[in-house]
Motif scaffolding. Structure first.
Motif, PDB file in Angstrom:
ATOM      1  N   GLY A  21       7.112  66.392  51.917  1.00  0.00           N
ATOM      2  CA  GLY A  21       5.712  66.031  51.718  1.00  0.00           C
ATOM      3  C   GLY A  21       5.497  64.538  51.595  1.00  0.00           C
ATOM      4  N   PHE A  22       6.105  63.936  50.600  1.00  0.00           N
ATOM      5  CA  PHE A  22       6.027  62.493  50.432  1.00  0.00           C
ATOM      6  C   PHE A  22       7.402  61.982  50.054  1.00  0.00           C
ATOM      7  N   PRO A  23       8.123  61.417  51.013  1.00  0.00           N
ATOM      8  CA  PRO A  23       9.443  60.858  50.693  1.00  0.00           C
ATOM      9  C   PRO A  23       9.304  59.630  49.801  1.00  0.00           C
ATOM     10  N   LYS A  24      10.375  59.268  49.142  1.00  0.00           N
ATOM     11  CA  LYS A  24      10.374  58.076  48.289  1.00  0.00           C
ATOM     12  C   LYS A  24      10.956  56.907  49.072  1.00  0.00           C
ATOM     13  N   TYR A  25      10.382  55.745  48.875  1.00  0.00           N
ATOM     14  CA  TYR A  25      10.821  54.547  49.567  1.00  0.00           C
ATOM     15  C   TYR A  25      11.088  53.433  48.566  1.00  0.00           C
ATOM     16  N   LEU A  26      11.957  52.534  48.949  1.00  0.00           N
ATOM     17  CA  LEU A  26      12.133  51.287  48.214  1.00  0.00           C
ATOM     18  C   LEU A  26      11.224  50.257  48.872  1.00  0.00           C
ATOM     19  N   VAL A  27      10.536  49.483  48.075  1.00  0.00           N
ATOM     20  CA  VAL A  27       9.618  48.486  48.605  1.00  0.00           C
ATOM     21  C   VAL A  27      10.097  47.111  48.162  1.00  0.00           C
ATOM     22  N   ILE A  28      10.205  46.201  49.104  1.00  0.00           N
ATOM     23  CA  ILE A  28      10.623  44.837  48.820  1.00  0.00           C
ATOM     24  C   ILE A  28       9.465  43.906  49.188  1.00  0.00           C
ATOM     25  N   ASN A  29       8.994  43.152  48.230  1.00  0.00           N
ATOM     26  CA  ASN A  29       7.954  42.158  48.526  1.00  0.00           C
ATOM     27  C   ASN A  29       8.579  41.013  49.307  1.00  0.00           C
ATOM     28  N   THR A  30       7.892  40.576  50.338  1.00  0.00           N
ATOM     29  CA  THR A  30       8.444  39.525  51.196  1.00  0.00           C
ATOM     30  C   THR A  30       8.525  38.175  50.506  1.00  0.00           C
ATOM     31  N   ASP A  31       7.845  38.012  49.388  1.00  0.00           N
ATOM     32  CA  ASP A  31       7.909  36.726  48.697  1.00  0.00           C
ATOM     33  C   ASP A  31       9.010  36.675  47.633  1.00  0.00           C
ATOM     34  N   GLU A  32       9.813  37.731  47.542  1.00  0.00           N
ATOM     35  CA  GLU A  32      10.940  37.723  46.606  1.00  0.00           C
ATOM     36  C   GLU A  32      12.068  36.861  47.170  1.00  0.00           C
ATOM     37  N   PRO A  33      12.821  36.165  46.327  1.00  0.00           N
ATOM     38  CA  PRO A  33      13.870  35.266  46.825  1.00  0.00           C
ATOM     39  C   PRO A  33      15.006  36.002  47.550  1.00  0.00           C
ATOM     40  N   TYR A  34      15.174  37.283  47.319  1.00  0.00           N
ATOM     41  CA  TYR A  34      16.254  38.059  47.943  1.00  0.00           C
ATOM     42  C   TYR A  34      15.794  38.821  49.189  1.00  0.00           C
ATOM     43  N   ALA A  35      14.540  38.670  49.586  1.00  0.00           N
ATOM     44  CA  ALA A  35      14.002  39.445  50.709  1.00  0.00           C
ATOM     45  C   ALA A  35      14.785  39.220  52.002  1.00  0.00           C
ATOM     46  N   ASP A  36      15.155  37.977  52.300  1.00  0.00           N
ATOM     47  CA  ASP A  36      15.903  37.709  53.541  1.00  0.00           C
ATOM     48  C   ASP A  36      17.265  38.404  53.531  1.00  0.00           C
ATOM     49  N   GLU A  37      17.895  38.499  52.366  1.00  0.00           N
ATOM     50  CA  GLU A  37      19.184  39.204  52.268  1.00  0.00           C
ATOM     51  C   GLU A  37      18.997  40.690  52.563  1.00  0.00           C
ATOM     52  N   VAL A  38      17.923  41.271  52.040  1.00  0.00           N
ATOM     53  CA  VAL A  38      17.638  42.690  52.284  1.00  0.00           C
ATOM     54  C   VAL A  38      17.374  42.914  53.772  1.00  0.00           C
ATOM     55  N   ILE A  39      16.636  42.012  54.386  1.00  0.00           N
ATOM     56  CA  ILE A  39      16.355  42.115  55.823  1.00  0.00           C
ATOM     57  C   ILE A  39      17.656  42.079  56.620  1.00  0.00           C
ATOM     58  N   GLU A  40      18.563  41.204  56.274  1.00  0.00           N
ATOM     59  CA  GLU A  40      19.852  41.122  56.981  1.00  0.00           C
ATOM     60  C   GLU A  40      20.644  42.418  56.827  1.00  0.00           C
ATOM     61  N   ILE A  41      20.636  42.998  55.651  1.00  0.00           N
ATOM     62  CA  ILE A  41      21.317  44.289  55.430  1.00  0.00           C
ATOM     63  C   ILE A  41      20.686  45.366  56.304  1.00  0.00           C
ATOM     64  N   MET A  42      19.360  45.405  56.357  1.00  0.00           N
ATOM     65  CA  MET A  42      18.663  46.396  57.181  1.00  0.00           C
ATOM     66  C   MET A  42      19.015  46.215  58.659  1.00  0.00           C
ATOM     67  N   LYS A  43      19.070  44.978  59.109  1.00  0.00           N
ATOM     68  CA  LYS A  43      19.422  44.700  60.511  1.00  0.00           C
ATOM     69  C   LYS A  43      20.835  45.185  60.820  1.00  0.00           C
ATOM     70  N   ARG A  44      21.784  44.939  59.915  1.00  0.00           N
ATOM     71  CA  ARG A  44      23.170  45.370  60.141  1.00  0.00           C
ATOM     72  C   ARG A  44      23.282  46.884  60.264  1.00  0.00           C
ATOM     73  N   HIS A  45      22.387  47.589  59.603  1.00  0.00           N
ATOM     74  CA  HIS A  45      22.439  49.052  59.611  1.00  0.00           C
ATOM     75  C   HIS A  45      21.448  49.668  60.600  1.00  0.00           C
ATOM     76  N   GLY A  46      20.845  48.838  61.447  1.00  0.00           N
ATOM     77  CA  GLY A  46      19.953  49.334  62.485  1.00  0.00           C
ATOM     78  C   GLY A  46      18.617  49.847  61.967  1.00  0.00           C
ATOM     79  N   HIS A  47      18.151  49.321  60.844  1.00  0.00           N
ATOM     80  CA  HIS A  47      16.897  49.769  60.264  1.00  0.00           C
ATOM     81  C   HIS A  47      15.841  48.669  60.259  1.00  0.00           C
ATOM     82  N   TRP A  48      15.884  47.813  61.227  1.00  0.00           N
ATOM     83  CA  TRP A  48      14.919  46.717  61.310  1.00  0.00           C
ATOM     84  C   TRP A  48      14.200  46.778  62.634  1.00  0.00           C
ATOM     85  N   GLY A  49      12.909  46.514  62.592  1.00  0.00           N
ATOM     86  CA  GLY A  49      12.135  46.457  63.835  1.00  0.00           C
ATOM     87  C   GLY A  49      11.439  47.734  64.161  1.00  0.00           C
TER      88      GLY A  49
END
Length: 76
Positions: free
Chosen positions: A48-76
């Motif tokens: 019905g409603f899955p749970k998600y993690l939300v990362i604000n783009t203005d957080e200092p660690y956001a670019d690191e999270v994006i890189e992790i997502m890219k490595r695992h094919g979850h970006w774009g």
């Protein structure tokens, strides 16, 4: 601010704090919409409603999270 180039807009996120500021009628309308979406997902054999993690783009660690997502094919 994180580099979000290439990110598709797949989700809509609403803060509970912001929802709390809505009128009773607006909250009821939102609840009705959520229920309809949930029923549609269940009819498609999805949760019905899955749970998600939300990362604000203005957080200092956001670019690191994006890189992790890219490595695992979850970006774009």
């Amino acid at each position: 601010m994180a580099d979000t180039f290439g990110m598709k807009m797949k989700f809509t996120v609403l803060k509970h704090e912001d929802i709390g500021k809505l009128s009773w009628e607006q909250k009821a309308n939102l609840s009705e919409i959520q229920e309809k979406i949930s029923r549609n997902r269940i009819s498609e054999r999805k949760r019905g409603f899955p749970k998600y993690l939300v990362i604000n783009t203005d957080e200092p660690y956001a670019d690191e999270v994006i890189e992790i997502m890219k490595r695992h094919g979850h970006w774009g």
